[in-house]
Design a protein around this motif. Structure first.
Motif, PDB file in Angstrom:
ATOM      1  N   CYS A 103       1.037  -1.781   0.133  1.00 34.37           N
ATOM      2  CA  CYS A 103       0.075  -0.207  -0.156  1.00 34.37           C
ATOM      3  C   CYS A 103       0.370   1.257  -0.254  1.00 34.37           C
ATOM      4  CB  CYS A 103      -0.983   0.139   1.252  1.00 34.37           C
ATOM      5  SG  CYS A 103      -2.280  -0.748   1.086  1.00 34.37           S
ATOM      6  N   LEU A 104       2.023   1.093   0.821  1.00 35.74           N
ATOM      7  CA  LEU A 104       3.009   2.425   0.573  1.00 35.74           C
ATOM      8  C   LEU A 104       3.241   2.393  -0.804  1.00 35.74           C
ATOM      9  CD1 LEU A 104       4.565   4.362   1.956  1.00 35.74           C
ATOM     10  CD2 LEU A 104       6.711   2.643   2.654  1.00 35.74           C
ATOM     11  N   PHE A 105       3.746   1.619  -1.605  1.00 37.41           N
ATOM     12  CA  PHE A 105       4.682   1.642  -3.116  1.00 37.41           C
ATOM     13  C   PHE A 105       2.961   2.552  -3.721  1.00 37.41           C
ATOM     14  CE2 PHE A 105       7.950  -0.235  -1.797  1.00 37.41           C
ATOM     15  CZ  PHE A 105       8.575   0.078  -1.543  1.00 37.41           C
ATOM     16  N   LEU A 106       1.695   1.508  -3.524  1.00 31.79           N
ATOM     17  CA  LEU A 106       0.951   2.308  -4.710  1.00 31.79           C
ATOM     18  C   LEU A 106       0.302   3.344  -4.498  1.00 31.79           C
ATOM     19  CD1 LEU A 106      -1.354  -1.640  -5.065  1.00 31.79           C
ATOM     20  CD2 LEU A 106       0.307   0.015  -6.380  1.00 31.79           C
ATOM     21  N   THR A 107       0.537   3.736  -3.018  1.00 32.72           N
ATOM     22  CA  THR A 107      -0.060   5.466  -2.480  1.00 32.72           C
ATOM     23  C   THR A 107       0.540   6.338  -3.310  1.00 32.72           C
ATOM     24  OG1 THR A 107      -0.881   4.599  -0.635  1.00 32.72           O
ATOM     25  CG2 THR A 107      -0.509   6.755  -0.688  1.00 32.72           C
ATOM     26  N   ALA A 108       1.875   5.982  -3.354  1.00 31.05           N
ATOM     27  CA  ALA A 108       2.915   6.854  -3.660  1.00 31.05           C
ATOM     28  C   ALA A 108       2.646   6.868  -5.872  1.00 31.05           C
ATOM     29  CB  ALA A 108       4.814   6.555  -3.622  1.00 31.05           C
ATOM     30  N   TYR A 109       2.245   5.616  -5.955  1.00 28.58           N
ATOM     31  CA  TYR A 109       2.455   5.335  -7.932  1.00 28.58           C
ATOM     32  C   TYR A 109       0.785   6.261  -8.043  1.00 28.58           C
ATOM     33  CZ  TYR A 109       1.947   3.585 -12.222  1.00 28.58           C
ATOM     34  OH  TYR A 109       1.800   3.085 -12.696  1.00 28.58           O
ATOM     35  N   GLY A 110      -0.351   5.672  -6.959  1.00 33.51           N
ATOM     36  CA  GLY A 110      -1.284   6.323  -7.052  1.00 33.51           C
ATOM     37  C   GLY A 110      -1.786   7.448  -6.968  1.00 33.51           C
ATOM     38  N   PHE A 111      -0.916   8.338  -5.996  1.00 31.19           N
ATOM     39  CA  PHE A 111      -0.896  10.022  -6.383  1.00 31.19           C
ATOM     40  C   PHE A 111      -0.479  10.403  -7.319  1.00 31.19           C
ATOM     41  CE2 PHE A 111       0.708  13.545  -5.064  1.00 31.19           C
ATOM     42  CZ  PHE A 111      -0.195  14.282  -4.737  1.00 31.19           C
ATOM     43  N   TYR A 112       0.988   9.774  -7.590  1.00 30.60           N
ATOM     44  CA  TYR A 112       2.138  10.320  -9.173  1.00 30.60           C
ATOM     45  C   TYR A 112       0.370  10.316 -10.613  1.00 30.60           C
ATOM     46  CZ  TYR A 112       5.242  11.110 -12.771  1.00 30.60           C
ATOM     47  OH  TYR A 112       5.829  11.351 -13.818  1.00 30.60           O
ATOM     48  N   CYS A 113      -0.131   8.613 -10.494  1.00 28.32           N
ATOM     49  CA  CYS A 113      -1.033   9.017 -11.579  1.00 28.32           C
ATOM     50  C   CYS A 113      -2.029   9.692 -11.605  1.00 28.32           C
ATOM     51  CB  CYS A 113      -1.772   7.430 -11.584  1.00 28.32           C
ATOM     52  SG  CYS A 113      -0.359   6.132 -11.502  1.00 28.32           S
ATOM     53  N   VAL A 114      -2.777  10.543 -10.252  1.00 32.00           N
ATOM     54  CA  VAL A 114      -4.023  11.247 -10.561  1.00 32.00           C
ATOM     55  C   VAL A 114      -3.350  12.645 -10.533  1.00 32.00           C
ATOM     56  CG1 VAL A 114      -5.464  11.550  -9.186  1.00 32.00           C
ATOM     57  CG2 VAL A 114      -5.495   9.694  -9.111  1.00 32.00           C
ATOM     58  N   ALA A 115      -2.402  13.402  -9.668  1.00 29.85           N
ATOM     59  CA  ALA A 115      -1.914  14.120 -10.594  1.00 29.85           C
ATOM     60  C   ALA A 115      -0.319  14.316 -11.167  1.00 29.85           C
ATOM     61  CB  ALA A 115      -0.301  14.689  -9.018  1.00 29.85           C
ATOM     62  N   THR A 214      17.523  16.204 -16.671  1.00 33.18           N
ATOM     63  CA  THR A 214      18.482  17.013 -16.969  1.00 33.18           C
ATOM     64  C   THR A 214      17.751  18.018 -15.795  1.00 33.18           C
ATOM     65  OG1 THR A 214      17.190  18.007 -18.741  1.00 33.18           O
ATOM     66  CG2 THR A 214      19.285  17.568 -19.252  1.00 33.18           C
ATOM     67  N   GLY A 215      16.399  17.731 -15.361  1.00 35.16           N
ATOM     68  CA  GLY A 215      15.773  18.162 -14.885  1.00 35.16           C
ATOM     69  C   GLY A 215      15.198  17.490 -14.234  1.00 35.16           C
ATOM     70  N   PHE A 216      13.142  17.666 -13.727  1.00 32.84           N
ATOM     71  CA  PHE A 216      12.283  17.528 -13.572  1.00 32.84           C
ATOM     72  C   PHE A 216      11.024  17.771 -12.843  1.00 32.84           C
ATOM     73  CE2 PHE A 216      14.633  15.866  -9.721  1.00 32.84           C
ATOM     74  CZ  PHE A 216      13.419  15.376  -8.463  1.00 32.84           C
ATOM     75  N   TYR A 217      10.082  18.419 -12.742  1.00 31.58           N
ATOM     76  CA  TYR A 217       8.974  18.064 -11.726  1.00 31.58           C
ATOM     77  C   TYR A 217       8.408  17.642 -11.416  1.00 31.58           C
ATOM     78  CZ  TYR A 217       4.349  20.318 -10.984  1.00 31.58           C
ATOM     79  OH  TYR A 217       3.186  20.776 -10.597  1.00 31.58           O
ATOM     80  N   SER A 218       8.366  17.934  -9.833  1.00 26.69           N
ATOM     81  CA  SER A 218       7.759  17.229  -8.941  1.00 26.69           C
ATOM     82  C   SER A 218       6.024  17.276  -8.880  1.00 26.69           C
ATOM     83  CB  SER A 218       8.134  16.484  -7.923  1.00 26.69           C
ATOM     84  OG  SER A 218       7.389  16.298  -6.781  1.00 26.69           O
ATOM     85  N   PRO A 219       4.975  16.564  -8.984  1.00 29.74           N
ATOM     86  CA  PRO A 219       3.328  16.569  -8.468  1.00 29.74           C
ATOM     87  C   PRO A 219       2.987  16.368  -7.103  1.00 29.74           C
ATOM     88  CG  PRO A 219       4.104  14.655  -9.752  1.00 29.74           C
ATOM     89  CD  PRO A 219       4.886  14.989 -10.059  1.00 29.74           C
ATOM     90  N   TYR A 220       4.214  16.134  -6.648  1.00 29.39           N
ATOM     91  CA  TYR A 220       4.285  15.057  -4.922  1.00 29.39           C
ATOM     92  C   TYR A 220       4.303  16.830  -4.393  1.00 29.39           C
ATOM     93  CZ  TYR A 220       4.961  10.253  -6.702  1.00 29.39           C
ATOM     94  OH  TYR A 220       4.611  10.183  -6.806  1.00 29.39           O
TER      95      TYR A 220
END
Length: 359
Positions: A103-115, A214-220
């Motif tokens: 659930c810990l990993f899926l919460t992080a992944y699921g939030f990324y998918c939604v956001a 070279t960089g990234f945007y974080s939805p978190y």
């Protein structure tokens, strides 16, 4: 059975929450209208909590990743210790611990998918602007590459250089100018208007170079994060790229185009030069594949200082060629494809069609 579910009540509630996250994601990718609605809500959410994380002068999400990895490792160690210490109830302990870790990993992944993942299915720059990538002729590609080479030669005289003729505008100066870069292009495309903040410098920049980032945007956290170890000549354009993601544009080729268009139309010489340099790299690579003689004619017109930057840029990235960069590219390629970007990492090449259509 009832006692079993009561015993693991909290982790089961957590699992239901994870399912709810993915239900929102599946709804978001079900249609263009749903994607626009979900991405609109998450964009306001990200802009909201980004105000908190931008109070910190460092990249918060980098340390979020470190904390996440350490927490997962500690979870595994603690679970193993409990299993070894108990003679009875090991099955319950293993079930609860493994389900919780999942659930810990899926919460992080699921939030990324939604956001963020939903944004790939929402209206992008092309739909909002009416400028679409179209197949181009070799002649139009040559004309556009020639235009960029002439602009490069002109603007190259306006930026600071070191003793070897390499781009030497201070990185601090580049970062300080970043909030103004989209002002001019936003007058042409009002949907790009927003208040920008100075992006974050990554502590682990060298590691990201090894992974070819070279960089990234974080939805978190809503942060734009930049690699400050890579050559400075493309740092302004890379900043403009991440600021395009900040506007909810998910497509990599559209963000590359916007980086070039925003940088070249800005009032900052360092950004203008960097934008024309990034655009020329894309255009000349395409022209090289299409017609080497035409490419050679245009390449021969570049001044020595531009060639110095191209050599420095190439030499820097060549040192990271190997297994790490290959694996990183493969993972990112599959990630793009999983969100409907059918060309995967090759979708970066379609920025050429947008550049020709626009310029």
């Amino acid at each position: 059975m009832g006692a079993f579910f009561r015993r693991h009540r909290r982790v089961h509630i957590w699992a239901l929450g994870v399912l709810a996250l993915f239900a929102i994601y599946w709804y978001g990718i079900s249609s263009r209208g749903a994607a626009n609605a979900v991405s609109g809500v998450t964009q306001r959410l990200k802009d909201g909590y980004a105000q908190l994380w931008y109070l910190f002068p460092f990249s918060v999400v980098e340390w979020f990743y470190v904390a996440f990895i350490l927490a997962a490792a500690a979870w595994v160690v603690l679970l193993c210790r409990r299993l070894l210490a108990r003679r009875e109830g090991r099955a319950h302990t293993a079930y609860g611990g493994l389900l919780g870790l999942t659930c810990l990993f899926l919460t992080a992944y699921g939030f990324y998918c939604v956001a963020w993942g939903v944004n790939y299915y929402a209206d992008g720059f092309q739909e909002k602007s009416g400028i679409y990538a179209q197949p181009v002729t070799v002649e139009s590609l040559e004309r556009t590459a020639g235009y960029f080479s002439r602009q490069l030669a002109e603007v190259s005289e306006l930026v600071a250089r070191d003793g070897e003729g390499v781009f030497a505008v201070p990185r601090e100066e580049i970062f300080q100018a970043s909030p103004r870069i989209y002002q001019n292009i936003s007058q042409e495309f009002p949907f790009l208007a927003r208040t920008d903040r100075i992006p974050k410098r990554m502590v682990f920049s060298r590691l990201f170079s090894a992974m070819n980032f070279t960089g990234f945007y974080s939805p978190y956290t809503g942060e734009s994060n930049l690699n400050v170890d890579s050559p400075a000549c493309l740092l302004p354009a890379n900043i403009a790229h991440e600021l395009a993601h900040q506007r909810g544009i998910a497509s990599e080729q559209e963000c590359n185009f916007l980086a070039i268009a925003a940088a070249t139309s800005s009032d900052e010489p360092a950004y203008q030069y960097s934008g024309y340099l990034m655009g020329f790299i894309h255009l000349s690579n395409a022209l090289y594949r299409a017609d080497r003689d035409r490419w050679a004619d245009i390449y021969a017109t570049l001044p020595e200082v531009v060639l110095a930057d191209l050599r420095y840029h190439s030499a820097y990235w060549s040192q990271f060629e190997g297994m790490t960069a290959t694996v990183s590219k493969a993972i990112y390629d599959n990630a793009l494809k999983s969100y409907g970007q059918s060309d995967g990492i090759q979708s970066y090449g379609t920025v050429v069609d947008l550049l020709v259509a626009y310029y």
